[in-house]
Design an enzyme around this catalytic site. Structure first.
Site, PDB file in Angstrom:
ATOM      1  CB  SER A   1      -0.935  -0.012   1.214  1.00 42.45           C
ATOM      2  OG  SER A   1      -0.164  -0.184   2.385  1.00 42.45           O
ATOM      3  CB  CYS A   2       3.898   2.300   1.261  1.00 39.35           C
ATOM      4  SG  CYS A   2       3.015   2.561   2.806  1.00 39.35           S
ATOM      5  CG  LEU A   3       7.815   1.086  -2.189  1.00 35.99           C
ATOM      6  CD1 LEU A   3       8.827   0.166  -2.864  1.00 35.99           C
ATOM      7  CD2 LEU A   3       8.466   2.403  -1.853  1.00 35.99           C
TER       8      LEU A   3
ATOM      9  CG  ASP B   1       3.729   6.710  -0.663  1.00 31.29           C
ATOM     10  OD1 ASP B   1       2.492   6.892  -0.556  1.00 31.29           O
ATOM     11  OD2 ASP B   1       4.444   6.348   0.284  1.00 31.29           O
TER      12      ASP B   1
END
Ligand code: NAD
Length: 417
Positions: free
Chosen positions: A261-263, A266
């Site tokens: 859910s991040c890289l 983002d």
């Protein structure tokens, strides 16, 4: 000195921060709109899988609630709510706006100074342009009646407690000196370097860091795709590169790419932000696109060895990375969808994620790992350590994560090595 702290959002970031700050002797209240999470935190049952977190939760005194009025004694309020992607990749500010509105209402009648800290990952400019105006709609003034900071979080899921307690750096974006001083005092027991910057620089440091990590992954996958065609082992190439200190060996594991859910979120948000200000970020765009193509390469490799239609394909690993139970944004979703389109039947095993599939894998049968090994072919999607101890002899294995033991398979293909 013990401080009275509130954490809004008790997910992977919020709960780790809450537990660790409580262990340091602070009075911590967590607010979450999810009643079930609140119930579990109060019952000291960790609602997420994060090594070490359950132990800390059982030792500390944290109050969980869905009632924002309980934060009114706080000196520092952290917001750790989600910032998911909109369809164009930009971040959706719905959760953060809701949370900040509630914070602003709750603290309207407060006479003493407090600091609101944005910890959610937000695009450069968000704290200044969105968060502060909502807080000031209470009639109070930032820098006079209350303080504002933005401190990005760099912890990794699965290593959250260790990372929060042993940060590589603490970035404090401050609206004004007083706000920054108060937040810095909370981190007085940490030995990591502290970098004090303005709000939007702090926001950008998080995005630039994740964009760089994503670039490393897509870079080595590109090298790997070339190596595979040339019959070269990419991992030996990386070993040879890593002796150069300027390169090193971190985050250069060739495979199916970055999920979670991040890289990805983002990177997409930074691309969208750049486009909003009329800049086309060509490197970042290609890092993203290569990653979107990488996982489905496994299906092409599989087709070299079996007819996928009506075959039963076994999947080892569904979570987006080992030591995590989270399947959000997992590349397993991409692979599953591609296999279903080809008419495959699917069986899967994951050590932690199977209870947590959020309806993302509706036509996948979850089974024990022995049953996965009995399928017509096996795809390895997450590098769980236990996959190094399975018996792959006589099997067809397409490996997306470099499980060395799987090389003993009858037919073994690494996705890009
Ligand atoms: P999460 O989805 O695990 O948890 C968010 C929590 O916020 C949930 O429990 C949800 O119920 C709660 N929530 C939503 N709206 C709320 C509201 N208005 N009031 C109170 N609670 C509310 O999210 P996360 O992974 O902890 O991520 C939070 C932020 O931190 C995101 O911006 C993310 O990008 C960033 N971040 C995440 C990680 C990570 O590894 N997960 C690392 C660094 C930064």
């Amino acid at each position: 000195m013990s401080r009275n702290i509130s954490i809004i959002g008790s997910g992977h970031v919020g709960l780790v921060v809450a537990a660790c700050l409580a262990r340091q002797g602070n009075q911590v209240t967590v607010v979450d709109t999810d009643e079930e999470k609140v119930r579990r935190v109060n019952a000291r049952v960790c609602p997420i899988y994060e090594p070490g977190l359950q132990e800390i939760l059982s030792q500390v005194n944290i109050q969980a609630t869905s009632d924002y009025s309980l934060i009114s004694n706080s000196e520092i309020v952290f917001t750790c709510v989600p910032t998911p992607s909109n369809t164009d990749g930009s971040i959706s500010l719905g959760y953060i706006k809701d949370a900040i509105e509630q914070v602003s209402l709750t603290l309207r009648d407060k006479s003493d100074y407090y600091v609101v800290v944005v910890k959610s990952t937000v695009a450069p400019g968000t704290t200044e342009e969105v968060v502060i105006p909502i807080l000031e709609s209470s009639g109070k003034k930032a820098g006079i009646d209350f303080g504002v900071c933005m401190t990005p979080e760099f912890l990794r899921e699965g290593k959250g407690v260790f990372d929060f307690m042993n940060p590589s750096r603490i970035v404090i974006g401050e609206h004004d000196r007083r706000s920054g001083d108060i937040l810095c005092s909370l981190y007085r027991d940490f030995t990591a370097p502290v970098l004090r910057v303005n709000l939007k620089t702090a926001e950008m440091i998080k995005y630039a860091s994740n964009a760089f990590l994503a670039t490393k992954v897509s870079f080595i996958n590109e090298i790997g795709n070339i190596c595979k065609r040339l019959g070269i082992d990419t991992y030996e190439v990386v070993k040879g590169m890593a002796y150069d200190e300027r390169i090193g060996n971190k985050f250069l594991n060739a495979g199916i790419g970055f999920g979670g859910s991040c890289l990805r979120k983002d990177l997409a948000a930074l691309i969208a932000k750049a486009r909003q200000i009329d800049y086309e970020p060509s490197i970042l765009r290609e890092v993203f696109n290569l990653n979107e193509r990488q996982a489905v390469k496994m299906i092409d490799l599989l087709k070299r060895h079996i007819s996928v239609k009506d075959s039963t394909v076994g999947l080892l690993g569904l979570s987006f990375k080992p030591e995590a139970d989270n399947v959000n944004g997992s590349l397993a979703v991409t692979v599953v969808n591609a296999l279903l389109k080809e008419g495959a039947r699917l069986k899967a095993y994951d050590p932690q994620a199977m209870a947590n599939l959020d309806g993302l894998f509706p036509r996948v049968e979850c089974v024990a790992e022995e049953e996965v090994l009995g399928c017509d072919a096996i795809l390895i999607l997450t590098e769980w350590e236990e996959f190094e101890h399975l018996d792959y002899r006589g099997k067809i294995v397409i490996d997306g994560r470099r499980i060395l033991k799987a090389k003993e398979a009858e037919i073994y293909e690494g996705v890009c090595w």
